[in-house]
Scaffold this motif. Structure first.
Motif, mmCIF file in Angstrom:
data_model
loop_
_atom_site.group_PDB
_atom_site.id
_atom_site.type_symbol
_atom_site.label_atom_id
_atom_site.label_comp_id
_atom_site.label_asym_id
_atom_site.label_seq_id
_atom_site.Cartn_x
_atom_site.Cartn_y
_atom_site.Cartn_z
ATOM 1 N N GLU A 188 35.189 43.794 36.479
ATOM 2 C CA GLU A 188 34.681 43.637 36.392
ATOM 3 C C GLU A 188 33.217 42.665 35.833
ATOM 4 O O GLU A 188 32.117 42.501 36.108
ATOM 5 N N SER A 242 28.891 42.197 37.371
ATOM 6 C CA SER A 242 28.464 41.914 36.128
ATOM 7 C C SER A 242 27.588 40.782 35.962
ATOM 8 O O SER A 242 26.501 40.164 36.320
ATOM 9 N N GLN A 277 37.252 47.104 42.935
ATOM 10 C CA GLN A 277 35.807 46.315 42.918
ATOM 11 C C GLN A 277 36.424 45.289 43.274
ATOM 12 O O GLN A 277 35.045 44.986 44.053
#
Length: 225
Positions: free
Chosen positions: A46, A50, A189
């Protein structure tokens, strides 16, 4: 139940009950270690997505600090555009990034085979211990001096091996399925990060091509003048 009773029951199971604590320890160790590792990888994924989304442009100067601060398996993906700066074809870049993803998946899958094996092995060993214990239980009937009702206690002791194997298998199965789901999330991911790199690098190349086609007539007009 004191230690001597436990030792007696374990001996009647052919020593199978001595193996059960070891199997339980393996299940707990692998489950906790992989859970902590995959949880850290999901948080890192994550964070990397970002950070990549906030980059103004994808160039070696801006991408290298992000790649250096990342950990494997995400570092391997971020290092691909740095290692191959001359590749402009999005299809070829996609294949190289996919290769990097495939090379990192075994790192996530490490030691999960121990859980898979234990889930199958523990009930089988428990059943084997119960069968061995049943042999000792039925030997009571061979001696006429023994009370026939004493066999019920021996059968109950023999069933402890099966119960122990089933408890270990249940814990291992829940942990294995949870870790598999967590591993799939980390792989997702990585695929998302791969798509982000391809889209941004392809868009960067397309913008350069548009700028070149826009400035080219101006150069020709200057030459004609």
């Amino acid at each position: 139940m004191d230690f001597s009773t436990i030792a007696s029951v374990a001996a009647k199971s052919g020593g199978i009950l001595y193996i059960m604590p070891l199997l339980l320890l393996i299940v707990l160790w692998v489950s906790i270690e992989r859970f902590l590792f995959l949880s850290r990888m999901s948080r890192l994924g994550e964070k990397m997505a970002s950070a990549l989304e906030q980059l103004p442009d994808i160039k070696e100067q801006s991408l290298r600090p992000l790649a250096d601060s990342a950990e494997f398996p995400f570092r391997a993906l971020l290092q691909v555009p740095i290692r191959f700066p001359n590749i402009k074809d999005s299809a070829q870049l996609s294949e190289i990034l996919q290769e990097a993803v495939m090379r990192q998946v075994p790192l996530l899958d490490k030691r999960l085979w121990l859980l898979d094996t234990t889930v199958t092995l523990a009930p089988l060993l428990g059943l084997l211990g119960t069968i061995i214990g049943m042999f000792h239980a039925f030997q009571i009937l061979n001696n006429v001096a023994n009370n026939p009702t004493a066999i019920t206690g021996s059968v109950a002791e023999a069933l402890m091996a099966t119960a122990a194997g089933l408890v270990i298998a249940i814990i291992g199965l829940v942990s294995f399925n949870g870790l598999q789901n967590q591993m799939r999330f980390v792989v997702h991911q990585m695929e998302t990060l791969r798509s982000m790199l391809i889209n941004r690098l392809s868009g960067l190349d397309h913008s350069h091509a548009l700028n070149n086609t826009e400035t080219q007539p101006v150069i020709y007009a200057a030459k004609e003048a």
